[in-house]
Enzyme design. Structure first.
Site, PDB file in Angstrom:
ATOM      1  N   ASP A 117       0.833  -1.200   0.000  1.00 53.81           N
ATOM      2  CA  ASP A 117       0.000   0.000   0.000  1.00 53.81           C
ATOM      3  C   ASP A 117       0.871   1.255   0.000  1.00 53.81           C
ATOM      4  O   ASP A 117       0.622   2.206  -0.753  1.00 53.81           O
ATOM      5  CB  ASP A 117      -0.921  -0.024   1.218  1.00 53.81           C
ATOM      6  CG  ASP A 117      -1.730   1.248   1.364  1.00 53.81           C
ATOM      7  OD1 ASP A 117      -2.626   1.478   0.535  1.00 53.81           O
ATOM      8  OD2 ASP A 117      -1.463   2.021   2.309  1.00 53.81           O
ATOM      9  N   GLU A 176      -2.185  -5.585  -3.268  1.00 52.54           N
ATOM     10  CA  GLU A 176      -1.187  -4.774  -2.562  1.00 52.54           C
ATOM     11  C   GLU A 176      -0.109  -5.653  -1.936  1.00 52.54           C
ATOM     12  O   GLU A 176       1.070  -5.280  -1.904  1.00 52.54           O
ATOM     13  CB  GLU A 176      -1.865  -3.920  -1.495  1.00 52.54           C
ATOM     14  CG  GLU A 176      -2.694  -2.785  -2.074  1.00 52.54           C
ATOM     15  CD  GLU A 176      -3.323  -1.917  -1.014  1.00 52.54           C
ATOM     16  OE1 GLU A 176      -3.416  -0.694  -1.233  1.00 52.54           O
ATOM     17  OE2 GLU A 176      -3.734  -2.453   0.038  1.00 52.54           O
TER      18      GLU A 176
END
Length: 236
Positions: free
Chosen positions: A55, A127
């Site tokens: 992320d 992610e």
């Protein structure tokens, strides 16, 4: 058990990268529900830390690219552009393209509730893959791969004023899903006459969806629509 080597090869082909650490790849596909159900936790550590890393790396890369593409845009404009690119809906689509739903290690509970199709799980796994890429390949390679993966969305940013079209996009999405039209209301005005700030609420029926502010009503409505889209796109 997955035929991991074969699945890895298919993802490597899509990414244009060959993993050096197979264990790291396996970890990126391991949902916490699976890790919690087996006894050998060390061999099946979940992917949440990789997701956290991915992320951060994704935000950094997309931010850097947007700064290069739009050298004159404000921080607020860039934040809204990034949010239109990096959100649960878009990341889940990336995960689908890589067939991550088929490859996940999921617990029985998530299997029963169709966890392989959940946007949040697909987005988080994508992610985690990026986090694994960063550890396996380093920043420059990960940067290049993210830029290639998001090429279509980044190109769209340069071809249209995506940040100025939030109201249209929100209306289309709400009409399709709820058969209604969003309503914008100026809730207050602050500041002196020569430098006013307008505060707007966008609502669906009687329910407020999001808020926005700007130097004029149009800008405030666009910001409110942008915030509402982010909320709707997080909905799984």
């Amino acid at each position: 058990m997955h035929e991991l080597e074969g699945h890895l090869q298919s993802i490597e082909t899509s990414l244009g990268y060959t993993f050096k650490d197979l264990k790291l790849f396996k970890k990126s596909l391991t949902h916490k529900s699976y890790a919690n159900e087996i006894s050998d936790i060390e061999s099946f550590e979940d992917n949440e830390r990789l997701e956290f890393l991915g992320d951060a790396v994704l935000d950094l890369v997309i931010t850097d690219i947007l700064l290069r593409i739009f050298p004159d845009r404000t921080e607020g404009d860039l934040s809204r552009l990034r949010a239109s690119i990096v959100n649960t809906r878009q990341l889940a689509e990336m995960g689908k393209k890589l067939n991550l739903g088929e490859l996940l290690f999921l617990g029985k509970g998530e299997e029963r509730t169709k966890g392989r199709e959940k946007k949040s799980i697909l987005a988080n796994t994508y992610e985690a893959i990026l986090g694994a890429l960063y550890l396996d390949a380093g920043y420059q390679t990960t940067y290049r791969l993210i830029e290639a993966q998001f090429q279509f969305l980044l190109k769209r940013c340069t071809q249209e004023d995506i940040d100025l079209d939030f109201k249209t996009r929100l209306q289309e999405q709400i009409q399709k899903k709820y058969k209604q039209i969003p309503k914008y209301t100026v809730t207050k005005e602050t500041g002196p006459d020569h430098n006013k700030v307008f505060h707007v609420t966008v609502s669906l029926g009687q329910k407020p969806l999001a808020f926005g502010s700007g130097k004029n009503k149009k800008q405030a409505e666009q910001h409110a629509a942008s915030a509402a889209l982010q909320i709707l796109n997080e909905d799984v």
